[in-house]
Design a protein around this motif. Sequence first.
Motif, PDB file in Angstrom:
ATOM      1  N   LEU A 188       0.413  36.734 -33.578  1.00 29.24           N
ATOM      2  CA  LEU A 188      -0.989  37.753 -34.119  1.00 29.24           C
ATOM      3  C   LEU A 188      -0.533  37.112 -35.868  1.00 29.24           C
ATOM      4  CD1 LEU A 188      -1.930  41.027 -33.818  1.00 29.24           C
ATOM      5  CD2 LEU A 188       0.544  41.448 -34.698  1.00 29.24           C
ATOM      6  N   ARG A 189       0.159  36.956 -36.396  1.00 25.23           N
ATOM      7  CA  ARG A 189       0.172  36.654 -37.948  1.00 25.23           C
ATOM      8  C   ARG A 189      -0.760  34.910 -37.810  1.00 25.23           C
ATOM      9  NH1 ARG A 189       0.076  38.507 -42.606  1.00 25.23           N
ATOM     10  NH2 ARG A 189      -2.133  36.917 -42.650  1.00 25.23           N
ATOM     11  N   MET A 190      -0.399  34.194 -36.819  1.00 25.07           N
ATOM     12  CA  MET A 190      -1.826  33.196 -36.768  1.00 25.07           C
ATOM     13  C   MET A 190      -3.270  33.451 -36.829  1.00 25.07           C
ATOM     14  SD  MET A 190      -1.346  30.375 -34.319  1.00 25.07           S
ATOM     15  CE  MET A 190       0.392  29.440 -34.618  1.00 25.07           C
ATOM     16  N   TRP A 191      -3.395  35.032 -35.116  1.00 26.48           N
ATOM     17  CA  TRP A 191      -4.694  35.606 -34.722  1.00 26.48           C
ATOM     18  C   TRP A 191      -5.257  35.919 -36.284  1.00 26.48           C
ATOM     19  CZ3 TRP A 191      -4.905  39.772 -31.216  1.00 26.48           C
ATOM     20  CH2 TRP A 191      -6.364  40.097 -30.159  1.00 26.48           C
ATOM     21  N   LYS A 192      -4.268  36.614 -37.639  1.00 25.85           N
ATOM     22  CA  LYS A 192      -4.769  37.797 -38.127  1.00 25.85           C
ATOM     23  C   LYS A 192      -5.052  36.535 -39.254  1.00 25.85           C
ATOM     24  CE  LYS A 192      -5.586  40.654 -41.597  1.00 25.85           C
ATOM     25  NZ  LYS A 192      -5.577  40.148 -42.316  1.00 25.85           N
ATOM     26  N   ASN A 193      -4.312  35.249 -39.496  1.00 20.34           N
ATOM     27  CA  ASN A 193      -4.949  34.037 -40.686  1.00 20.34           C
ATOM     28  C   ASN A 193      -6.364  33.805 -40.426  1.00 20.34           C
ATOM     29  OD1 ASN A 193      -2.557  34.885 -41.570  1.00 20.34           O
ATOM     30  ND2 ASN A 193      -1.387  32.733 -40.911  1.00 20.34           N
ATOM     31  N   HIS A 253       4.842  47.250 -28.198  1.00 13.95           N
ATOM     32  CA  HIS A 253       4.017  47.613 -27.940  1.00 13.95           C
ATOM     33  C   HIS A 253       3.111  47.358 -26.288  1.00 13.95           C
ATOM     34  CE1 HIS A 253       4.508  51.738 -29.166  1.00 13.95           C
ATOM     35  NE2 HIS A 253       5.356  50.369 -30.578  1.00 13.95           N
ATOM     36  N   SER A 254       2.839  47.581 -25.299  1.00 15.95           N
ATOM     37  CA  SER A 254       2.410  46.380 -24.381  1.00 15.95           C
ATOM     38  C   SER A 254       1.043  45.881 -24.740  1.00 15.95           C
ATOM     39  CB  SER A 254       2.046  47.379 -22.778  1.00 15.95           C
ATOM     40  OG  SER A 254       1.604  48.336 -23.280  1.00 15.95           O
ATOM     41  N   THR A 255       0.443  47.609 -25.311  1.00 16.61           N
ATOM     42  CA  THR A 255      -0.954  46.774 -25.906  1.00 16.61           C
ATOM     43  C   THR A 255      -1.212  45.434 -26.819  1.00 16.61           C
ATOM     44  OG1 THR A 255      -1.256  48.310 -27.595  1.00 16.61           O
ATOM     45  CG2 THR A 255      -2.259  49.315 -25.072  1.00 16.61           C
ATOM     46  N   VAL A 256      -0.409  45.250 -28.310  1.00 15.93           N
ATOM     47  CA  VAL A 256      -0.287  44.686 -28.755  1.00 15.93           C
ATOM     48  C   VAL A 256      -0.082  42.978 -28.093  1.00 15.93           C
ATOM     49  CG1 VAL A 256       0.608  43.787 -30.439  1.00 15.93           C
ATOM     50  CG2 VAL A 256       0.037  45.697 -30.430  1.00 15.93           C
ATOM     51  N   ILE A 257       1.293  43.385 -26.796  1.00 13.83           N
ATOM     52  CA  ILE A 257       1.856  42.173 -26.400  1.00 13.83           C
ATOM     53  C   ILE A 257       0.690  41.812 -25.432  1.00 13.83           C
ATOM     54  CG2 ILE A 257       3.741  41.213 -24.273  1.00 13.83           C
ATOM     55  CD1 ILE A 257       5.349  43.712 -25.729  1.00 13.83           C
ATOM     56  N   LYS A 258      -0.377  42.019 -24.712  1.00 15.16           N
ATOM     57  CA  LYS A 258      -1.623  41.866 -24.004  1.00 15.16           C
ATOM     58  C   LYS A 258      -2.249  41.204 -24.652  1.00 15.16           C
ATOM     59  CE  LYS A 258      -0.583  44.607 -20.002  1.00 15.16           C
ATOM     60  NZ  LYS A 258      -0.259  45.725 -19.758  1.00 15.16           N
ATOM     61  N   ALA A 259      -3.001  42.058 -26.092  1.00 14.39           N
ATOM     62  CA  ALA A 259      -3.499  41.122 -26.334  1.00 14.39           C
ATOM     63  C   ALA A 259      -3.813  39.535 -27.442  1.00 14.39           C
ATOM     64  CB  ALA A 259      -4.100  41.831 -27.443  1.00 14.39           C
ATOM     65  N   VAL A 260      -2.074  39.613 -27.852  1.00 12.82           N
ATOM     66  CA  VAL A 260      -1.853  37.927 -28.289  1.00 12.82           C
ATOM     67  C   VAL A 260      -1.320  37.288 -27.192  1.00 12.82           C
ATOM     68  CG1 VAL A 260       0.530  36.798 -29.245  1.00 12.82           C
ATOM     69  CG2 VAL A 260      -0.855  39.567 -29.778  1.00 12.82           C
ATOM     70  N   GLN A 261      -1.206  37.977 -25.883  1.00 14.17           N
ATOM     71  CA  GLN A 261      -1.302  37.014 -24.636  1.00 14.17           C
ATOM     72  C   GLN A 261      -2.301  36.261 -24.582  1.00 14.17           C
ATOM     73  OE1 GLN A 261       0.966  39.454 -21.905  1.00 14.17           O
ATOM     74  NE2 GLN A 261       2.495  38.502 -22.447  1.00 14.17           N
ATOM     75  N   LYS A 262      -3.486  37.254 -24.507  1.00 16.65           N
ATOM     76  CA  LYS A 262      -4.510  36.913 -24.288  1.00 16.65           C
ATOM     77  C   LYS A 262      -5.305  36.242 -25.501  1.00 16.65           C
ATOM     78  CE  LYS A 262      -9.384  39.016 -22.821  1.00 16.65           C
ATOM     79  NZ  LYS A 262      -9.993  39.895 -23.306  1.00 16.65           N
ATOM     80  N   TYR A 263      -4.613  36.392 -26.561  1.00 20.84           N
ATOM     81  CA  TYR A 263      -5.963  35.257 -27.542  1.00 20.84           C
ATOM     82  C   TYR A 263      -5.100  33.950 -27.596  1.00 20.84           C
ATOM     83  CZ  TYR A 263      -5.479  32.616 -32.599  1.00 20.84           C
ATOM     84  OH  TYR A 263      -4.803  32.072 -33.281  1.00 20.84           O
ATOM     85  N   ALA A 264      -3.517  34.591 -27.383  1.00 20.64           N
ATOM     86  CA  ALA A 264      -2.826  32.743 -27.571  1.00 20.64           C
ATOM     87  C   ALA A 264      -2.952  31.991 -26.023  1.00 20.64           C
ATOM     88  CB  ALA A 264      -1.373  33.055 -27.208  1.00 20.64           C
ATOM     89  N   GLN A 265      -3.920  32.463 -24.995  1.00 18.02           N
ATOM     90  CA  GLN A 265      -3.891  31.703 -23.561  1.00 18.02           C
ATOM     91  C   GLN A 265      -2.470  31.390 -23.458  1.00 18.02           C
ATOM     92  OE1 GLN A 265      -7.443  29.736 -24.421  1.00 18.02           O
ATOM     93  NE2 GLN A 265      -8.302  31.151 -23.678  1.00 18.02           N
ATOM     94  N   ALA A 266      -1.611  32.004 -23.290  1.00 18.54           N
ATOM     95  CA  ALA A 266      -0.259  31.932 -22.737  1.00 18.54           C
ATOM     96  C   ALA A 266       0.665  33.106 -22.469  1.00 18.54           C
ATOM     97  CB  ALA A 266       0.196  31.377 -23.713  1.00 18.54           C
ATOM     98  N   LEU A 286       3.355  34.127 -23.574  1.00 19.71           N
ATOM     99  CA  LEU A 286       4.639  34.195 -24.854  1.00 19.71           C
ATOM    100  C   LEU A 286       5.269  35.687 -23.963  1.00 19.71           C
ATOM    101  CD1 LEU A 286       2.379  34.021 -27.480  1.00 19.71           C
ATOM    102  CD2 LEU A 286       3.526  32.354 -26.618  1.00 19.71           C
ATOM    103  N   GLN A 287       6.624  35.633 -23.975  1.00 19.14           N
ATOM    104  CA  GLN A 287       7.912  36.333 -24.069  1.00 19.14           C
ATOM    105  C   GLN A 287       8.153  36.850 -25.869  1.00 19.14           C
ATOM    106  OE1 GLN A 287       7.305  39.112 -21.125  1.00 19.14           O
ATOM    107  NE2 GLN A 287       6.076  37.420 -20.576  1.00 19.14           N
ATOM    108  N   GLN A 288       9.070  36.306 -25.973  1.00 20.01           N
ATOM    109  CA  GLN A 288      10.139  36.605 -26.560  1.00 20.01           C
ATOM    110  C   GLN A 288       9.250  37.167 -28.559  1.00 20.01           C
ATOM    111  OE1 GLN A 288      11.873  33.073 -28.544  1.00 20.01           O
ATOM    112  NE2 GLN A 288      12.539  32.300 -26.685  1.00 20.01           N
ATOM    113  N   GLU A 289       9.961  37.697 -28.921  1.00 20.25           N
ATOM    114  CA  GLU A 289       9.835  38.620 -29.995  1.00 20.25           C
ATOM    115  C   GLU A 289       8.939  37.832 -31.124  1.00 20.25           C
ATOM    116  OE1 GLU A 289      12.771  41.623 -30.474  1.00 20.25           O
ATOM    117  OE2 GLU A 289      11.926  42.956 -28.985  1.00 20.25           O
ATOM    118  N   ALA A 290       9.415  36.817 -31.669  1.00 17.46           N
ATOM    119  CA  ALA A 290       9.356  36.230 -32.417  1.00 17.46           C
ATOM    120  C   ALA A 290       8.035  35.326 -31.961  1.00 17.46           C
ATOM    121  CB  ALA A 290      10.800  35.538 -33.173  1.00 17.46           C
ATOM    122  N   GLU A 291       8.162  35.077 -31.043  1.00 15.07           N
ATOM    123  CA  GLU A 291       6.650  33.979 -30.534  1.00 15.07           C
ATOM    124  C   GLU A 291       5.309  35.487 -30.635  1.00 15.07           C
ATOM    125  OE1 GLU A 291       7.967  31.029 -27.312  1.00 15.07           O
ATOM    126  OE2 GLU A 291       7.550  33.073 -26.620  1.00 15.07           O
TER     127      GLU A 291
END
Length: 257
Positions: free
Chosen positions: A249-254, A224-237, A239-244
Motif C-alpha cells: 500500500l505504501r509503495m502504491w502511494k509512493n 479491512h477486506s476492501t483495502v486488502i483486495k485493492a492492494v492485492q489487485k495493485y500488487a497482482q499478488a 498478499l496475505q501478511q499484514e506487513a506485506e
Amino acid sequence: MNLIPLPAFSDNYIWLLQHEGHALVVDPGEAAPVSQWLQNNQHQLDGILVTHHHGDHTGGVASLQAQWQAQVYGPAQEKLNFDFKPLKQGDIFHWHDLAFQTMDVPGHTAGHIAYWTQPAGQAPLLFCGDTLFSGGCGRLFEGTPAQMLATLDQLAQLPGNTRVCCAHEYTLSNLKFARAVEPNNLQLLAYSSECERLRSKNLPTLPAILATELDINPFLRTRHSTVIKAVQKYAQANLQQEAEIFASLRMWKNEFK
Ligand code: ZN
Ligand code: FE
C-alpha cells in the motif's frame, strides 16, 4: 488552552499551544512564524517539542531556544544539534496543567516520537509529526513497514476523539489516493468534500479526528477486506501478511499520481 496551527514553508504546520500569555510550539522548522505570532500576541515561549530530526521540523529550534531560553524536548534516539531533554516511550512531562505522554513511533524516522495530552474539558491532542497524516502516513525513510504498522496500531488505540495534529497539510492529495483504494467508502467521499471546502477557503483540514481517520485513512485500514483486495489487485499478488499488505500500500502511494 488554545491550539493554533502556524503555517510554515509550503505545507508545514507548527502547532502552538497558548495558555495565559505563555506558549509552547511543536516542530518549529523555521523561527519566523513563531516569533511573529509571539510578538503580535505578546506571549512568552516556554517550551519546544520536537518529534524527529528532519530540518523542516527542527530548523527554527536553536534560535527560538536562544531567544527565549525555552525548554526543548526531543527524541532520545535521534541526534539533534541543540540541547534538549531526551524523551522515550512512557516519559511524561508537564506544562501548566497539561501532562504530556511520550510515545515511540518509529517508521518515518527510526527514533520518531509523538506527544499525547488531555487538556481538562477538551478533546485530547496528539502531536505526531510526520507519522500519521489525515488520509495518509509518513514515508518510510528509516523504518520498516512492520514498524510503521505497529506504530499506527499504537496510535489507533488512543481515544477516538483525539485531535491529530499532523505536521503537514497533505490531506487533499492523501484523500485522492485513499479514494483510489476505496472508491466506494462513503465516509471517505463525504470527508473529501468537507476537506476540499476547507482548502478552497485556505483553511487547515487539521487537526484530524482519530475516529474519522479510522474510517477513511487506508493506512489505518490495512486489515479491512476492501483495502486488502485493492492492494492485492495493485500488487497482482495474493498478499496475505499484514506487513506485506502495508508495504505494498505504501509503495502504491509512493508511485501514485
Ligand atoms: Zn519528516
Ligand atoms: Fe516533515
